[in-house]
Scaffold this active site. Structure first.
Site, PDB file in Angstrom:
ATOM      1  N   LYS A  13      20.808   1.594   5.661  1.00  0.00           N
ATOM      2  CA  LYS A  13      21.141   2.847   4.962  1.00  0.00           C
ATOM      3  C   LYS A  13      20.007   3.871   5.100  1.00  0.00           C
ATOM      4  O   LYS A  13      20.256   5.036   5.370  1.00  0.00           O
ATOM      5  CB  LYS A  13      21.410   2.592   3.463  1.00  0.00           C
ATOM      6  CG  LYS A  13      22.539   1.609   3.201  1.00  0.00           C
ATOM      7  CD  LYS A  13      22.863   1.496   1.724  1.00  0.00           C
ATOM      8  CE  LYS A  13      21.740   0.939   0.856  1.00  0.00           C
ATOM      9  NZ  LYS A  13      21.365  -0.440   1.145  1.00  0.00           N
ATOM     10  N   ARG A  88      24.669   1.434  -7.720  1.00  0.00           N
ATOM     11  CA  ARG A  88      24.618   0.013  -7.375  1.00  0.00           C
ATOM     12  C   ARG A  88      25.442  -0.826  -8.348  1.00  0.00           C
ATOM     13  O   ARG A  88      25.511  -2.048  -8.173  1.00  0.00           O
ATOM     14  CB  ARG A  88      23.168  -0.461  -7.418  1.00  0.00           C
ATOM     15  CG  ARG A  88      22.553  -0.669  -6.027  1.00  0.00           C
ATOM     16  CD  ARG A  88      21.120  -0.968  -6.238  1.00  0.00           C
ATOM     17  NE  ARG A  88      20.447  -1.701  -5.223  1.00  0.00           N
ATOM     18  CZ  ARG A  88      19.597  -1.144  -4.361  1.00  0.00           C
ATOM     19  NH1 ARG A  88      19.408   0.157  -4.337  1.00  0.00           N
ATOM     20  NH2 ARG A  88      18.930  -1.902  -3.525  1.00  0.00           N
ATOM     21  N   ARG A 127      11.013  -6.596   8.573  1.00  0.00           N
ATOM     22  CA  ARG A 127      10.932  -5.138   8.391  1.00  0.00           C
ATOM     23  C   ARG A 127       9.524  -4.734   7.937  1.00  0.00           C
ATOM     24  O   ARG A 127       8.883  -5.402   7.129  1.00  0.00           O
ATOM     25  CB  ARG A 127      11.949  -4.693   7.329  1.00  0.00           C
ATOM     26  CG  ARG A 127      11.894  -3.212   7.044  1.00  0.00           C
ATOM     27  CD  ARG A 127      13.104  -2.740   6.283  1.00  0.00           C
ATOM     28  NE  ARG A 127      13.077  -3.118   4.876  1.00  0.00           N
ATOM     29  CZ  ARG A 127      13.980  -2.701   3.996  1.00  0.00           C
ATOM     30  NH1 ARG A 127      14.989  -1.939   4.376  1.00  0.00           N
ATOM     31  NH2 ARG A 127      13.905  -3.094   2.731  1.00  0.00           N
ATOM     32  N   ARG A 154       7.065  -4.581   2.541  1.00  0.00           N
ATOM     33  CA  ARG A 154       7.394  -4.396   1.128  1.00  0.00           C
ATOM     34  C   ARG A 154       7.288  -5.721   0.387  1.00  0.00           C
ATOM     35  O   ARG A 154       7.620  -6.770   0.933  1.00  0.00           O
ATOM     36  CB  ARG A 154       8.829  -3.859   1.006  1.00  0.00           C
ATOM     37  CG  ARG A 154       8.908  -2.369   1.097  1.00  0.00           C
ATOM     38  CD  ARG A 154      10.313  -1.876   1.172  1.00  0.00           C
ATOM     39  NE  ARG A 154      11.226  -2.470   0.178  1.00  0.00           N
ATOM     40  CZ  ARG A 154      12.467  -2.042  -0.034  1.00  0.00           C
ATOM     41  NH1 ARG A 154      12.949  -1.028   0.661  1.00  0.00           N
ATOM     42  NH2 ARG A 154      13.246  -2.617  -0.935  1.00  0.00           N
ATOM     43  N   ARG A 165      18.314 -10.613  -3.634  1.00  0.00           N
ATOM     44  CA  ARG A 165      18.846  -9.242  -3.545  1.00  0.00           C
ATOM     45  C   ARG A 165      20.269  -9.250  -2.972  1.00  0.00           C
ATOM     46  O   ARG A 165      21.121  -8.476  -3.391  1.00  0.00           O
ATOM     47  CB  ARG A 165      17.921  -8.364  -2.688  1.00  0.00           C
ATOM     48  CG  ARG A 165      16.637  -7.993  -3.430  1.00  0.00           C
ATOM     49  CD  ARG A 165      15.527  -7.577  -2.497  1.00  0.00           C
ATOM     50  NE  ARG A 165      15.752  -6.317  -1.827  1.00  0.00           N
ATOM     51  CZ  ARG A 165      15.136  -5.950  -0.697  1.00  0.00           C
ATOM     52  NH1 ARG A 165      14.261  -6.770  -0.119  1.00  0.00           N
ATOM     53  NH2 ARG A 165      15.375  -4.794  -0.165  1.00  0.00           N
TER      54      ARG A 165
HETATM   55  P1  AMP Z   1      15.996  -0.479  -2.206  1.00  0.00           P
HETATM   56  O1  AMP Z   1      14.819   0.217  -1.625  1.00  0.00           O
HETATM   57  O2  AMP Z   1      17.220   0.412  -2.296  1.00  0.00           O
HETATM   58  O3  AMP Z   1      16.291  -1.801  -1.547  1.00  0.00           O
HETATM   59  O4  AMP Z   1      15.618  -0.805  -3.736  1.00  0.00           O
HETATM   60  C1  AMP Z   1      14.513  -1.634  -4.062  1.00  0.00           C
HETATM   61  C2  AMP Z   1      14.675  -2.147  -5.482  1.00  0.00           C
HETATM   62  O5  AMP Z   1      14.690  -1.033  -6.393  1.00  0.00           O
HETATM   63  C3  AMP Z   1      15.972  -2.898  -5.771  1.00  0.00           C
HETATM   64  O6  AMP Z   1      15.889  -4.265  -5.397  1.00  0.00           O
HETATM   65  C4  AMP Z   1      16.096  -2.725  -7.283  1.00  0.00           C
HETATM   66  O7  AMP Z   1      15.178  -3.561  -7.975  1.00  0.00           O
HETATM   67  C5  AMP Z   1      15.605  -1.292  -7.477  1.00  0.00           C
HETATM   68  N1  AMP Z   1      16.701  -0.317  -7.382  1.00  0.00           N
HETATM   69  C6  AMP Z   1      16.869   0.658  -6.427  1.00  0.00           C
HETATM   70  N2  AMP Z   1      17.977   1.379  -6.668  1.00  0.00           N
HETATM   71  C7  AMP Z   1      18.540   0.855  -7.786  1.00  0.00           C
HETATM   72  C8  AMP Z   1      19.735   1.147  -8.523  1.00  0.00           C
HETATM   73  N3  AMP Z   1      20.551   2.132  -8.152  1.00  0.00           N
HETATM   74  N4  AMP Z   1      19.985   0.402  -9.625  1.00  0.00           N
HETATM   75  C9  AMP Z   1      19.165  -0.582 -10.017  1.00  0.00           C
HETATM   76  N5  AMP Z   1      18.041  -0.930  -9.367  1.00  0.00           N
HETATM   77  C10 AMP Z   1      17.725  -0.215  -8.258  1.00  0.00           C
END
Ligand code: AMP
Length: 211
Positions: A13, A88, A127, A154, A165
């Site tokens: 994404k 989400r 990654r 990360r 996740r």
């Molecule tokens: P991402 O970079 O989108 O993979 O997000 C990393 C982490 O941030 C996720 O594993 C969640 O812990 C948190 N996170 C990001 N976006 C959301 C969301 N919309 N709702 C809840 N937690 C989020």
């Protein structure tokens, strides 16, 4: 144009959103990026979010919705947004509908970037991201191919957290596929291809919506 990018973590994404920003001048909002910055800056939000993020769990809806209400009203979103990592949960999707309704900006599409979970585990464990410009690369990049910055892994890109996740995605986020299908906004795109090929389809899909 206002677009939601749906898909499991690691589906690509962020990569697709970066291309859309470059190409179409849309505003990219990644809740993950906002949260990582908040953790780095040790803000109240960052302190509350860190534990959930480290475990690969979702940050509570109230915090995310509050954060997004503020973000989506900023002037740079007026031309259109690409939402990456939000919503989400169904609660977040309903909150987004309300936010966009208040701003009188309809959602044009929910693009699902679809990738097999085992491909994702491999992808995420290798990654790497650039500390300077946020470029998304792989373990093969000694330095950032875009700006020469330092690449890092990360904290949540390790196998155990990645698998959690993916479970969280299955339970909490995948119901949004039916949610957006029900709103007649869902477009599924095979994400298990070269990013340029995926992007060609993303772009032609969005151009099709414009007509
Ligand atoms: P991402 O970079 O989108 O993979 O997000 C990393 C982490 O941030 C996720 O594993 C969640 O812990 C948190 N996170 C990001 N976006 C959301 C969301 N919309 N709702 C809840 N937690 C989020």
């Amino acid at each position: 144009m206002n677009i939601v990018l749906l898909g499991a973590p690691g589906a690509g994404k962020g990569t697709q959103a970066a291309k859309l920003v470059e190409d179409m001048g849309l505003c990219h909002i990644s809740t993950g990026d906002i949260l990582r910055q908040a953790v780095k800056d040790q803000t109240e939000l960052g302190k509350k979010a860190k534990e959930y993020m480290d475990a690969g769990d979702l940050v509570p809806d109230e915090l995310i919705i509050e954060m997004m209400k503020e973000r989506i009203q900023q002037p740079d979103t007026a031309k259109g947004v690409i939402l990456d990592g939000f919503p989400r949960t169904t609660t977040q999707a309903v909150a987004l509908d309300n936010m966009l309704h208040e701003l009188n900006r309809p959602l044009d599409a929910a693009l699902l970037i679809d990738v097999d979970p085992e491909v994702i585990v491999k992808r995420l464990c290798s990654r790497r991201m650039c500390r300077e410009c946020g470029h998304i690369g792989t373990a093969a990049d000694a330095a950032c191919p875009v700006c020469g910055g330092e690449m890092y892994q990360r904290d949540d890109d390790n196998e155990a957290t990645v698998r959690n996740r993916l479970d969280v995605y299955d339970k909490s986020t995948s119901p949004l596929i039916d949610y957006y299908r029900g709103c007649d906004l869902l477009v599924a795109i095979d994400g298990d291809r070269d990013p340029a090929e995926v992007y060609a389809e993303v772009k032609s899909t969005l151009e099709g919506l414009d007509k």
